[in-house]
Design a protein around this motif. Sequence first.
Motif, PDB file in Angstrom:
ATOM      1  N   ALA A  40      -3.874   0.370 -13.168  1.00 47.79           N
ATOM      2  CA  ALA A  40      -4.305   0.734 -11.810  1.00 47.79           C
ATOM      3  C   ALA A  40      -3.880   2.141 -11.401  1.00 47.79           C
ATOM      4  CB  ALA A  40      -3.748  -0.276 -10.815  1.00 47.79           C
ATOM      5  N   LYS A  41      -3.012   2.757 -12.155  1.00 48.52           N
ATOM      6  CA  LYS A  41      -2.442   4.053 -11.780  1.00 48.52           C
ATOM      7  C   LYS A  41      -3.467   5.158 -11.507  1.00 48.52           C
ATOM      8  CE  LYS A  41       1.686   6.631 -12.724  1.00 48.52           C
ATOM      9  NZ  LYS A  41       2.862   6.708 -13.557  1.00 48.52           N
ATOM     10  N   PRO A  42      -4.582   5.261 -12.253  1.00 49.73           N
ATOM     11  CA  PRO A  42      -5.540   6.334 -11.971  1.00 49.73           C
ATOM     12  C   PRO A  42      -6.185   6.255 -10.588  1.00 49.73           C
ATOM     13  CG  PRO A  42      -5.970   5.377 -14.134  1.00 49.73           C
ATOM     14  CD  PRO A  42      -4.935   4.533 -13.479  1.00 49.73           C
ATOM     15  N   MET A  43      -6.111   5.100  -9.954  1.00 50.31           N
ATOM     16  CA  MET A  43      -6.723   4.951  -8.629  1.00 50.31           C
ATOM     17  C   MET A  43      -5.936   5.680  -7.547  1.00 50.31           C
ATOM     18  SD  MET A  43      -7.965   1.057  -8.487  1.00 50.31           S
ATOM     19  CE  MET A  43      -8.843   0.310  -9.824  1.00 50.31           C
ATOM     20  N   VAL A  44      -4.632   5.785  -7.700  1.00 47.86           N
ATOM     21  CA  VAL A  44      -3.795   6.389  -6.661  1.00 47.86           C
ATOM     22  C   VAL A  44      -4.162   7.852  -6.414  1.00 47.86           C
ATOM     23  CG1 VAL A  44      -1.433   6.988  -5.993  1.00 47.86           C
ATOM     24  CG2 VAL A  44      -1.917   4.747  -6.989  1.00 47.86           C
ATOM     25  N   VAL A  73      -0.287   6.356   0.354  1.00 46.15           N
ATOM     26  CA  VAL A  73      -0.982   5.593  -0.689  1.00 46.15           C
ATOM     27  C   VAL A  73       0.049   5.133  -1.711  1.00 46.15           C
ATOM     28  CG1 VAL A  73      -2.674   5.684  -2.553  1.00 46.15           C
ATOM     29  CG2 VAL A  73      -3.128   6.874  -0.412  1.00 46.15           C
ATOM     30  N   LYS A  74       0.020   3.828  -2.010  1.00 46.62           N
ATOM     31  CA  LYS A  74       0.976   3.339  -2.989  1.00 46.62           C
ATOM     32  C   LYS A  74       0.372   2.242  -3.842  1.00 46.62           C
ATOM     33  CE  LYS A  74       3.928   0.060  -0.822  1.00 46.62           C
ATOM     34  NZ  LYS A  74       5.211  -0.201  -0.244  1.00 46.62           N
ATOM     35  N   LEU A  75       0.961   2.078  -4.995  1.00 46.35           N
ATOM     36  CA  LEU A  75       0.552   1.076  -5.973  1.00 46.35           C
ATOM     37  C   LEU A  75       1.625   0.005  -5.997  1.00 46.35           C
ATOM     38  CD1 LEU A  75      -1.045   0.035  -8.465  1.00 46.35           C
ATOM     39  CD2 LEU A  75       0.253   1.664  -9.828  1.00 46.35           C
ATOM     40  N   GLU A  76       1.217  -1.256  -5.854  1.00 43.52           N
ATOM     41  CA  GLU A  76       2.162  -2.366  -5.878  1.00 43.52           C
ATOM     42  C   GLU A  76       1.784  -3.321  -6.997  1.00 43.52           C
ATOM     43  OE1 GLU A  76       1.745  -4.278  -2.109  1.00 43.52           O
ATOM     44  OE2 GLU A  76       2.970  -2.801  -1.062  1.00 43.52           O
ATOM     45  N   VAL A  77       2.767  -3.713  -7.776  1.00 42.01           N
ATOM     46  CA  VAL A  77       2.584  -4.759  -8.780  1.00 42.01           C
ATOM     47  C   VAL A  77       3.594  -5.836  -8.437  1.00 42.01           C
ATOM     48  CG1 VAL A  77       2.748  -5.376 -11.212  1.00 42.01           C
ATOM     49  CG2 VAL A  77       1.832  -3.153 -10.564  1.00 42.01           C
ATOM     50  N   ARG A  78       3.083  -7.011  -8.124  1.00 41.57           N
ATOM     51  CA  ARG A  78       3.957  -8.132  -7.786  1.00 41.57           C
ATOM     52  C   ARG A  78       3.744  -9.242  -8.802  1.00 41.57           C
ATOM     53  NH1 ARG A  78       3.801  -8.595  -1.246  1.00 41.57           N
ATOM     54  NH2 ARG A  78       4.561  -6.499  -0.870  1.00 41.57           N
ATOM     55  N   MET A  79       4.833  -9.805  -9.242  1.00 42.09           N
ATOM     56  CA  MET A  79       4.766 -10.850 -10.260  1.00 42.09           C
ATOM     57  C   MET A  79       5.276 -12.181  -9.729  1.00 42.09           C
ATOM     58  SD  MET A  79       3.668  -9.308 -12.998  1.00 42.09           S
ATOM     59  CE  MET A  79       4.215 -10.321 -14.334  1.00 42.09           C
ATOM     60  N   PRO A 128     -15.307   9.302  14.657  1.00 43.15           N
ATOM     61  CA  PRO A 128     -16.127   8.461  13.780  1.00 43.15           C
ATOM     62  C   PRO A 128     -15.363   8.080  12.496  1.00 43.15           C
ATOM     63  CG  PRO A 128     -16.761  10.744  13.542  1.00 43.15           C
ATOM     64  CD  PRO A 128     -15.730  10.702  14.642  1.00 43.15           C
ATOM     65  N   ALA A 129     -15.821   7.011  11.880  1.00 42.25           N
ATOM     66  CA  ALA A 129     -15.219   6.580  10.614  1.00 42.25           C
ATOM     67  C   ALA A 129     -15.668   7.505   9.488  1.00 42.25           C
ATOM     68  CB  ALA A 129     -15.650   5.153  10.302  1.00 42.25           C
ATOM     69  N   HIS A 130     -14.804   7.678   8.501  1.00 39.99           N
ATOM     70  CA  HIS A 130     -15.106   8.438   7.287  1.00 39.99           C
ATOM     71  C   HIS A 130     -14.612   7.606   6.110  1.00 39.99           C
ATOM     72  CE1 HIS A 130     -16.287  12.107   9.328  1.00 39.99           C
ATOM     73  NE2 HIS A 130     -15.260  11.925  10.133  1.00 39.99           N
ATOM     74  N   PRO A 131     -15.429   6.624   5.667  1.00 40.37           N
ATOM     75  CA  PRO A 131     -14.981   5.741   4.585  1.00 40.37           C
ATOM     76  C   PRO A 131     -14.527   6.532   3.354  1.00 40.37           C
ATOM     77  CG  PRO A 131     -17.052   4.978   5.498  1.00 40.37           C
ATOM     78  CD  PRO A 131     -16.778   6.328   6.095  1.00 40.37           C
ATOM     79  N   TYR A 132     -13.390   6.164   2.836  1.00 42.19           N
ATOM     80  CA  TYR A 132     -12.812   6.885   1.702  1.00 42.19           C
ATOM     81  C   TYR A 132     -12.274   5.934   0.644  1.00 42.19           C
ATOM     82  CZ  TYR A 132      -8.449   5.471   3.814  1.00 42.19           C
ATOM     83  OH  TYR A 132      -7.445   4.705   4.326  1.00 42.19           O
ATOM     84  N   PHE A 133     -11.772   4.771   1.040  1.00 41.10           N
ATOM     85  CA  PHE A 133     -11.021   3.921   0.126  1.00 41.10           C
ATOM     86  C   PHE A 133     -11.915   3.137  -0.835  1.00 41.10           C
ATOM     87  CE2 PHE A 133      -8.596   0.212  -1.171  1.00 41.10           C
ATOM     88  CZ  PHE A 133      -7.393   0.788  -1.538  1.00 41.10           C
ATOM     89  N   PHE A 134     -12.733   2.249  -0.311  1.00 41.97           N
ATOM     90  CA  PHE A 134     -13.540   1.387  -1.175  1.00 41.97           C
ATOM     91  C   PHE A 134     -14.559   2.187  -1.964  1.00 41.97           C
ATOM     92  CE2 PHE A 134     -12.071  -1.552   2.151  1.00 41.97           C
ATOM     93  CZ  PHE A 134     -11.347  -2.412   1.336  1.00 41.97           C
ATOM     94  N   ARG A 135     -15.064   3.252  -1.370  1.00 43.80           N
ATOM     95  CA  ARG A 135     -16.015   4.124  -2.056  1.00 43.80           C
ATOM     96  C   ARG A 135     -15.359   4.758  -3.291  1.00 43.80           C
ATOM     97  NH1 ARG A 135     -18.422   8.294   1.930  1.00 43.80           N
ATOM     98  NH2 ARG A 135     -19.472   6.440   2.634  1.00 43.80           N
ATOM     99  N   THR A 136     -14.086   4.996  -3.225  1.00 45.14           N
ATOM    100  CA  THR A 136     -13.349   5.619  -4.329  1.00 45.14           C
ATOM    101  C   THR A 136     -12.898   4.590  -5.362  1.00 45.14           C
ATOM    102  OG1 THR A 136     -12.535   7.303  -2.803  1.00 45.14           O
ATOM    103  CG2 THR A 136     -11.352   7.065  -4.875  1.00 45.14           C
ATOM    104  N   VAL A 137     -12.430   3.447  -4.900  1.00 40.27           N
ATOM    105  CA  VAL A 137     -11.829   2.452  -5.779  1.00 40.27           C
ATOM    106  C   VAL A 137     -12.870   1.645  -6.554  1.00 40.27           C
ATOM    107  CG1 VAL A 137     -10.417   0.360  -5.776  1.00 40.27           C
ATOM    108  CG2 VAL A 137      -9.726   2.310  -4.430  1.00 40.27           C
TER     109      VAL A 137
END
Length: 160
Positions: A40-44, A73-79, A128-137
């Motif tokens: 998942a690291k390249p998404m950050v 922005v952060k990456l979380e891995v939970r086990m 106004p909204a400027h979608p950035y997250f889902f469009r990128t991920v």
Amino acid sequence: MVASLELRTSKDLKRIAAELRAMGDKQLKAEFSKELRSAAKPMVPAVRRAIRQIPSKRGYRADGLRGAMSRAVKLEVRMAGRDAGVRIRVDGRKMPDKARAVQSYMEGLKKPWRHPVYGNREVWVSQPAHPYFFRTVRPLGLASRVQVNKAMDRVARKIS
């Protein structure tokens, strides 16, 4: 030749995490966690780049809201537990006090917000909204999910 891809679910991940806990193999658990993180690291950086590209009349400033969002922005891995999984998120707790929900407004998950123009309480504008997250991920998600599935398969083989 027909290619097939089995996408595993979060239930599979939870089950593997539970098996690893039951086994008590800390090295295998750490190895699995590391593989999930690397998938998942390249998404950050991609999400951070998308945030910096949100249009603004003042341009990007590291000390502005977009800079704060980028740093949050952060990456979380939970086990463990119900929340076992891999998440990329813009953490509102890392945002300035009065801007903890800005990332949701920017993405369009909440209605547009109103704010005074440069602190002038006589003049208000609607942001106004400027979608950035889902469009990128989304485009990066399939490749990441394939890597996660491979890691899950490797660990499942080692468990059994």
